[in-house]
Design an enzyme around this catalytic site. Sequence first.
Site, PDB file in Angstrom:
ATOM      1  N   HIS A 283       4.099   6.743  -3.121  1.00 50.87           N
ATOM      2  CA  HIS A 283       3.169   7.371  -2.165  1.00 50.87           C
ATOM      3  C   HIS A 283       3.500   6.997  -0.722  1.00 50.87           C
ATOM      4  O   HIS A 283       3.177   7.720   0.209  1.00 50.87           O
ATOM      5  CB  HIS A 283       1.729   6.948  -2.453  1.00 50.87           C
TER       6      HIS A 283
ATOM      7  N   ASP B  92       3.869   5.729  -9.705  1.00 50.19           N
ATOM      8  CA  ASP B  92       3.914   5.495  -8.254  1.00 50.19           C
ATOM      9  C   ASP B  92       4.874   4.361  -7.899  1.00 50.19           C
ATOM     10  O   ASP B  92       4.463   3.292  -7.432  1.00 50.19           O
ATOM     11  CB  ASP B  92       2.495   5.189  -7.730  1.00 50.19           C
TER      12      ASP B  92
ATOM     13  N   SER C 253       0.023  -1.772  -0.031  1.00 48.58           N
ATOM     14  CA  SER C 253       0.596  -0.993  -1.134  1.00 48.58           C
ATOM     15  C   SER C 253       2.098  -1.163  -1.230  1.00 48.58           C
ATOM     16  O   SER C 253       2.788  -1.310  -0.215  1.00 48.58           O
ATOM     17  CB  SER C 253       0.275   0.483  -0.929  1.00 48.58           C
TER      18      SER C 253
HETATM   19  O1  LIG Z   1      -0.969   1.350   2.302  1.00 50.48           O
HETATM   20  C1  LIG Z   1      -1.128   2.423   1.674  1.00 50.48           C
HETATM   21  O2  LIG Z   1      -1.818   2.538   0.629  1.00 50.48           O
HETATM   22  C2  LIG Z   1      -0.474   3.619   2.166  1.00 50.48           C
HETATM   23  N1  LIG Z   1      -0.396   4.750   1.443  1.00 50.48           N
HETATM   24  C3  LIG Z   1       0.295   5.668   2.199  1.00 50.48           C
HETATM   25  C4  LIG Z   1       0.643   6.984   1.943  1.00 50.48           C
HETATM   26  C5  LIG Z   1       1.346   7.686   2.886  1.00 50.48           C
HETATM   27  C6  LIG Z   1       1.708   7.070   4.074  1.00 50.48           C
HETATM   28  F1  LIG Z   1       2.403   7.781   4.984  1.00 50.48           F
HETATM   29  C7  LIG Z   1       1.378   5.762   4.377  1.00 50.48           C
HETATM   30  C8  LIG Z   1       0.659   5.080   3.413  1.00 50.48           C
HETATM   31  C9  LIG Z   1       0.163   3.769   3.390  1.00 50.48           C
HETATM   32  N2  LIG Z   1       0.290   2.795   4.373  1.00 50.48           N
HETATM   33  C10 LIG Z   1      -0.361   2.952   5.567  1.00 50.48           C
HETATM   34  O3  LIG Z   1      -1.148   3.837   5.793  1.00 50.48           O
HETATM   35  C11 LIG Z   1      -0.048   1.953   6.619  1.00 50.48           C
HETATM   36  C12 LIG Z   1       0.152   2.426   8.016  1.00 50.48           C
HETATM   37  C13 LIG Z   1      -0.985   1.581   7.622  1.00 50.48           C
HETATM   38  C14 LIG Z   1      -1.056   0.142   7.942  1.00 50.48           C
HETATM   39  C15 LIG Z   1      -2.125  -0.589   7.462  1.00 50.48           C
HETATM   40  C16 LIG Z   1      -2.204  -1.929   7.760  1.00 50.48           C
HETATM   41  C17 LIG Z   1      -1.225  -2.562   8.516  1.00 50.48           C
HETATM   42  C18 LIG Z   1      -0.146  -1.820   8.973  1.00 50.48           C
HETATM   43  C19 LIG Z   1      -0.049  -0.456   8.670  1.00 50.48           C
END
Ligand SMILES: O=C(O)c1[nH]c2ccc(F)cc2c1NC(=O)[C@H]1C[C@@H]1c1ccccc1
Length: 232
Positions: free
Chosen positions: A41, A89, A183
């Site tokens: 993802h 995933d 993730s």
């Molecule tokens: O962490 C996730 O579950 C996840 N799932 C996604 C799916 C598409 C996608 F383009 C990104 C993700 C993404 N990561 C995020 O949104 C990361 C950017 C955010 C973030 C959070 C905390 C600290 C730094 C950066």
Amino acid sequence: ILGGYEAKPHLKPYMASLQLDGQHVCGGFLIAEQWVLSAAHCTEDTDGKLFQVLLGAHSLTEPEPHKRLYRVHAQFPHPGSNIHNNKDDLLLLQLEEKVELNTDVQVLRFQREDNDVPPDTMCEVAGWGTTSHSGRRPDRLQQVERPVISRYVCNHRTRHDGTITKNMMCTDSRRKDTCKGDSGGPLVCGGVAEGVLTAGSRVCGNYKKPAIYTRIAPYAAWIDSVMASADG
Ligand SMILES: O=C(O)c1[nH]c2ccc(F)cc2c1NC(=O)[C@H]1C[C@@H]1c1ccccc1
């Protein structure tokens, strides 16, 4: 990571930060000298751009002895992964070169025996994901210990309502939990990676929505075949 604490620097030398334009997007971990495992993802909104992989890091910004950003040669999302659910995933990333292993960069072995981790087993998960409901982003690696909960409980109508397959596992999300940005990171039980945190959008810290991981053992053959087939 919600309700956790700062990891001891470089004691999780397998942890990877998947980055785009210098920004952390997802976690991952080193499974071989040229291979990182993460969640499919995480590639959803990258419109085909390849990640860069930061290894040997505790802080995302400070200079550190063995910190190094690696280019990715190829990305292999599991063929069964899709945007509509959490199935398959997994994402394999082939780095452009073999990493230099050292005190801060080490491979983490993953479980190959396809047996469920018993409920109540305490496992740990780490990441640079959000640390508060306001979405605070940490600079330094955080970690938290969480107990495994049974698939039966996790599939309860009021939890994930039957969507947790035999290839997934769950941990309790009461207060202490994983969150966005974590993730792709490994669920480590007894020093072995048992799961990869799924990257579908999910509320964090709500006990009604346990964290969901892709169990790695059922995919050992796929992982081995991709690593063997890709050049190098
Ligand atoms: O962490 C996730 O579950 C996840 N799932 C996604 C799916 C598409 C996608 F383009 C990104 C993700 C993404 N990561 C995020 O949104 C990361 C950017 C955010 C973030 C959070 C905390 C600290 C730094 C950066």
